[in-house]
Motif scaffolding. Structure first.
Motif, PDB file in Angstrom:
ATOM      1  N   ASP A  99       0.856  -1.193   0.000  1.00 14.37           N
ATOM      2  CA  ASP A  99       0.000   0.000   0.000  1.00 14.37           C
ATOM      3  C   ASP A  99       0.891   1.241   0.000  1.00 14.37           C
ATOM      4  N   PHE A 100       0.948   1.933  -1.122  1.00 17.37           N
ATOM      5  CA  PHE A 100       1.719   3.167  -1.263  1.00 17.37           C
ATOM      6  C   PHE A 100       0.741   4.248  -1.704  1.00 17.37           C
ATOM      7  N   PRO A 101       0.134   4.976  -0.766  1.00 17.22           N
ATOM      8  CA  PRO A 101      -0.960   5.903  -1.091  1.00 17.22           C
ATOM      9  C   PRO A 101      -0.601   6.979  -2.117  1.00 17.22           C
ATOM     10  N   ASP A 102       0.683   7.371  -2.185  1.00 14.23           N
ATOM     11  CA  ASP A 102       1.062   8.434  -3.109  1.00 14.23           C
ATOM     12  C   ASP A 102       1.554   7.909  -4.457  1.00 14.23           C
ATOM     13  N   ARG A 103       1.414   6.601  -4.681  1.00 15.42           N
ATOM     14  CA  ARG A 103       1.839   6.005  -5.952  1.00 15.42           C
ATOM     15  C   ARG A 103       0.623   5.422  -6.669  1.00 15.42           C
ATOM     16  N   PRO A 104       0.615   5.465  -8.004  1.00 17.19           N
ATOM     17  CA  PRO A 104      -0.536   4.922  -8.734  1.00 17.19           C
ATOM     18  C   PRO A 104      -0.633   3.408  -8.567  1.00 17.19           C
ATOM     19  N   ARG A 105      -1.840   2.907  -8.421  1.00 18.52           N
ATOM     20  CA  ARG A 105      -2.044   1.470  -8.244  1.00 18.52           C
ATOM     21  C   ARG A 105      -1.673   0.725  -9.511  1.00 18.52           C
ATOM     22  N   THR A 106      -1.013  -0.399  -9.336  1.00 17.88           N
ATOM     23  CA  THR A 106      -0.651  -1.244 -10.473  1.00 17.88           C
ATOM     24  C   THR A 106      -1.918  -1.817 -11.101  1.00 17.88           C
ATOM     25  N   ARG A 107      -1.983  -1.771 -12.423  1.00 12.92           N
ATOM     26  CA  ARG A 107      -3.132  -2.315 -13.147  1.00 12.92           C
ATOM     27  C   ARG A 107      -2.895  -3.780 -13.477  1.00 12.92           C
ATOM     28  N   ALA A 108      -3.915  -4.599 -13.306  1.00 19.46           N
ATOM     29  CA  ALA A 108      -3.809  -6.026 -13.625  1.00 19.46           C
ATOM     30  C   ALA A 108      -3.725  -6.230 -15.127  1.00 19.46           C
ATOM     31  N   ILE A 109      -3.000  -7.273 -15.545  1.00 22.05           N
ATOM     32  CA  ILE A 109      -2.956  -7.652 -16.963  1.00 22.05           C
ATOM     33  C   ILE A 109      -3.843  -8.861 -17.238  1.00 22.05           C
ATOM     34  N   GLY A 110      -4.422  -9.424 -16.174  1.00 26.19           N
ATOM     35  CA  GLY A 110      -5.309 -10.560 -16.333  1.00 26.19           C
ATOM     36  C   GLY A 110      -5.874 -10.977 -14.988  1.00 26.19           C
ATOM     37  N   TYR A 111      -6.745 -11.958 -15.022  1.00 23.27           N
ATOM     38  CA  TYR A 111      -7.376 -12.457 -13.796  1.00 23.27           C
ATOM     39  C   TYR A 111      -7.504 -13.973 -13.880  1.00 23.27           C
ATOM     40  N   ILE A 112      -7.430 -14.622 -12.704  1.00 24.24           N
ATOM     41  CA  ILE A 112      -7.728 -16.045 -12.604  1.00 24.24           C
ATOM     42  C   ILE A 112      -8.696 -16.227 -11.438  1.00 24.24           C
ATOM     43  N   PRO A 113      -9.467 -17.301 -11.399  1.00 27.55           N
ATOM     44  CA  PRO A 113     -10.377 -17.526 -10.266  1.00 27.55           C
ATOM     45  C   PRO A 113      -9.607 -17.623  -8.947  1.00 27.55           C
ATOM     46  N   GLU A 114     -10.103 -16.932  -7.932  1.00 20.27           N
ATOM     47  CA  GLU A 114      -9.500 -16.975  -6.610  1.00 20.27           C
ATOM     48  C   GLU A 114      -9.993 -18.212  -5.869  1.00 20.27           C
ATOM     49  N   ILE A 115      -9.224 -18.656  -4.873  1.00 22.17           N
ATOM     50  CA  ILE A 115      -9.657 -19.770  -4.034  1.00 22.17           C
ATOM     51  C   ILE A 115     -10.129 -19.211  -2.691  1.00 22.17           C
ATOM     52  N   GLY A 116     -10.716 -20.063  -1.871  1.00 22.06           N
ATOM     53  CA  GLY A 116     -11.330 -19.596  -0.630  1.00 22.06           C
ATOM     54  C   GLY A 116     -10.351 -19.069   0.393  1.00 22.06           C
ATOM     55  N   HIS A 117      -9.166 -19.675   0.486  1.00 20.85           N
ATOM     56  CA  HIS A 117      -8.189 -19.253   1.494  1.00 20.85           C
ATOM     57  C   HIS A 117      -6.800 -19.275   0.878  1.00 20.85           C
ATOM     58  N   THR A 118      -6.036 -18.208   1.115  1.00 17.52           N
ATOM     59  CA  THR A 118      -4.643 -18.161   0.645  1.00 17.52           C
ATOM     60  C   THR A 118      -3.706 -18.021   1.832  1.00 17.52           C
ATOM     61  N   TYR A 119      -2.495 -18.582   1.685  1.00 23.02           N
ATOM     62  CA  TYR A 119      -1.528 -18.633   2.774  1.00 23.02           C
ATOM     63  C   TYR A 119      -0.698 -17.356   2.850  1.00 23.02           C
ATOM     64  N   ALA A 120      -0.148 -17.117   4.027  1.00 23.67           N
ATOM     65  CA  ALA A 120       0.765 -15.987   4.233  1.00 23.67           C
ATOM     66  C   ALA A 120       2.125 -16.317   3.628  1.00 23.67           C
ATOM     67  N   TYR A 121       2.812 -15.277   3.131  1.00 26.83           N
ATOM     68  CA  TYR A 121       4.153 -15.504   2.582  1.00 26.83           C
ATOM     69  C   TYR A 121       4.965 -14.218   2.587  1.00 26.83           C
ATOM     70  N   LEU A 122       6.271 -14.372   2.419  1.00 27.82           N
ATOM     71  CA  LEU A 122       7.187 -13.259   2.237  1.00 27.82           C
ATOM     72  C   LEU A 122       7.498 -13.130   0.755  1.00 27.82           C
ATOM     73  N   ASP A 123       7.582 -11.883   0.298  1.00 28.89           N
ATOM     74  CA  ASP A 123       7.663 -11.610  -1.132  1.00 28.89           C
ATOM     75  C   ASP A 123       8.719 -10.538  -1.390  1.00 28.89           C
ATOM     76  N   ALA A 124       9.225 -10.499  -2.610  1.00 37.75           N
ATOM     77  CA  ALA A 124      10.088  -9.412  -3.080  1.00 37.75           C
ATOM     78  C   ALA A 124       9.829  -9.294  -4.583  1.00 37.75           C
ATOM     79  N   ASP A 125      10.865  -9.249  -5.425  1.00 32.26           N
ATOM     80  CA  ASP A 125      10.604  -9.254  -6.863  1.00 32.26           C
ATOM     81  C   ASP A 125       9.959 -10.572  -7.286  1.00 32.26           C
ATOM     82  N   TYR A 126      10.239 -11.627  -6.520  1.00 36.73           N
ATOM     83  CA  TYR A 126       9.648 -12.954  -6.734  1.00 36.73           C
ATOM     84  C   TYR A 126       9.210 -13.480  -5.382  1.00 36.73           C
ATOM     85  N   GLY A 127       8.235 -14.390  -5.377  1.00 37.67           N
ATOM     86  CA  GLY A 127       7.815 -14.995  -4.120  1.00 37.67           C
ATOM     87  C   GLY A 127       8.974 -15.721  -3.465  1.00 37.67           C
TER      88      GLY A 127
END
Length: 526
Positions: A99-127
């Motif tokens: 969340d960077f309020p002063d930066r424009p939100r990244t626009r999606a290039i596509g969508y896939i169906p979401e699942i009911g629960h997703t796990y926590a993780y640490l991320d950077a340029d790659y998961g």
């Protein structure tokens, strides 16, 4: 000959902005001193992300869709999608760290169906790693047939960054992740560049390799299991060789051999099998030994008894095995030392080349035109992920900037201190990134003079962190995360003090002398 020169120049121009590519290492459970599994990755591009981001676990309403975002780590910034190097992603729905309020939100290039629960993780340029201990490490590869495919509407929507994140959100094991990522490629397609993802859990490790298809649909992918007890390294070149149908240690689209034949790419090994490396023409970036020299060095450091030759006959030679059994069991410190290596003690020592800097500096401040070492001036971060039944939580050892001047700092899969989150375009003395840069700039300018002091500080810092990790077996998860956050903040204070100490000790160039006095050329008389 002319054709080869033209092809080489074309690939250099196409890939010239892709930084220096990366190095990924895997230490399997049977190869580690304490039964851990380790996956590491150096993000070798100055424009890369500098932050470790925490993405919390979430519940999602039925029927919701998951956005798929582009990444500047693939082929550069994409302003039309608000996709830039820093921050690499602005997507508040992922979590507070995006969340960077002063930066424009990244626009999606596509969508896939979401699942009911997703796990926590640490991320950077790659998961990097999720709460269940599923780990990822990345390096960019190159196919001379098709070096890159820019994103376009109606084409593939996945690059390795988002592919790794979806797997971390949805999978507990490496095998599950391999199968999911392969299915996503088959259904949604790839763009960007060829990629390797090391994928491991607390029991087993796999190498997942992918390449865009010339049809623009789907993609080529294959995974191979690393034998337990082995050490694996990839350095910007595909590593899987013969495609072995019916072998449980490989997973790939059953149509892969025919797909390569249909593309006109299929090439075969001495046993008549389709050879993945040869079929993709997985040559080295820029010049010979850009990749293979690192593979040689990594394997030679952990298994010197094998006496691997430093020279090979060509980019497709099988001089080095897929993986190797180390001469002794490895620990975190051993992996960290590899990433600090610049071929010291060999004929390829980067401090002794024509591109070496003053005061014995091993750094080259331009695109590498010699043998590429592990240590690079362009590294934005290096991480070593570690999972073990003895640990209260998976751990990510993160080194900001170049790892020679900066310690690997351990974090649990939990919130990251704000002091370890910075923006490259905003100087802030309260951030570890900028303090790290101060120490790095001083040391790299006067390497032989300052590096012994910095190296000692790095070793003491990491020894303290190892002691903390070893004493944590009875900790609860959040207690463990708090202890690691406290340790990280102490290291930040230590590095601020180190920067001040270097400035005080060497201010006005006090103590800075030539290692070897140049020959005098001053006049003797008027």
């Amino acid at each position: 000959m002319l054709k080869k020169l033209v092809l080489g120049l074309m690939m250099f121009l196409l890939l010239g902005e892709c930084a220096e590519a990366c190095t990924v290492i895997v230490v399997t459970k049977g190869a580690s001193a304490d039964g851990s599994v380790m996956v590491s990755h150096s993000n070798d591009g100055y424009d890369g992300e500098v932050n470790l981001a925490y993405v919390p676990a979430k519940d999602h309403p039925a029927g919701s869709m998951r956005p798929v975002y582009a990444s500047a780590a693939a082929l550069g910034a994409m302003p039309e999608y608000n996709t830039y190097d820093q921050p690499n992603l602005v997507a508040p729905e992922r979590g507070a760290d995006y969340d960077f309020p002063d930066r424009p939100r990244t626009r999606a290039i596509g969508y896939i169906p979401e699942i009911g629960h997703t796990y926590a993780y640490l991320d950077a340029d790659y998961g990097i790693v999720n709460e269940h201990g599923l780990m990822m490490g990345e390096c960019t590869d190159m196919s001379a047939h098709l070096p890159e495919v820019p994103f376009k509407e109606g084409g593939g929507i996945f690059y390795a960054s988002e592919l790794s994140r979806v797997a971390l959100e949805r999978c507990r094991t490496a095998r599950e992740a391999v199968e999911l990522m392969g299915a996503l490629i088959d259904e949604y397609g790839l763009w960007g560049s060829g990629e390797t993802l090391a994928v491991a859990d607390r029991e087993e490790a796999w190498v997942f390799e992918m390449q865009m298809s010339p049809t623009g649909k789907g993609g080529f992918w294959i995974a191979e299991k690393i034998p337990d007890g082995d050490f694996f390294i990839a350095a910007s070149q595909f590593r899987i060789r013969g495609i072995r149908e019916g072998d449980s240690n490989q997973i790939f689209n059953p149509n892969l051999p025919q797909m390569l034949k249909d593309a006109g790419w299929a090439a075969y090994d001495e046993e008549g099998r389709v050879d993945w490396v040869k079929s993709l023409q997985s040559q080295e970036f820029y010049h010979p030994y850009y990749s293979k020299r690192r593979v040689w060095r990594g394997m030679s450091l952990v298994a010197p008894s094998k006496k691997f030759p430093s020279r090979v006959g060509g980019w497709d030679e099988k001089t080095y095995p897929f993986s190797v059994r180390p001469d002794k069991k490895l620990n975190i410190e051993d992996v960290a030392r590899i990433y600090r290596d610049y071929y010291q003690g060999t004929e390829f020592d980067k401090t002794k080349t024509t591109l070496a800097g003053m005061y014995g500096s091993p750094y080259h401040y331009a695109s590498e035109i010699g043998e590429r070492p592990f240590l690079s001036s362009n590294t934005s971060y290096t991480h070593i992920s570690q999972v073990s039944d003895a640990l209260p939580s998976p751990v990510v050892w993160m080194s900001m900037n170049t790892p020679y001047e900066n310690p690997f700092v351990p974090f649990a899969v939990s919130e990251v201190p704000k002091e370890y989150r910075a923006l490259r375009d905003t100087y802030d003395s309260t951030k570890m990134y900028w303090t790290s840069n101060e120490v790095m700039a001083l040391t790299q300018g006067y390497f032989n003079i300052m590096s012994p002091i910095v190296r000692d500080a790095v070793e003491r810092s990491e020894a303290n962190s190892v002691r903390l990790i070893n004493a944590s077996s009875g900790f609860l998860k959040e207690q463990f995360a708090d202890a690691l956050r406290g340790n990280a903040l102490k290291i930040f204070e230590d590095w601020k003090e180190l920067s001040r100490r270097l400035m005080m000790k060497f201010n006005a160039a006090a103590g800075v002398k030539y290692e070897r006095l140049p020959a005098a050329d001053t006049p003797k008389k008027y």
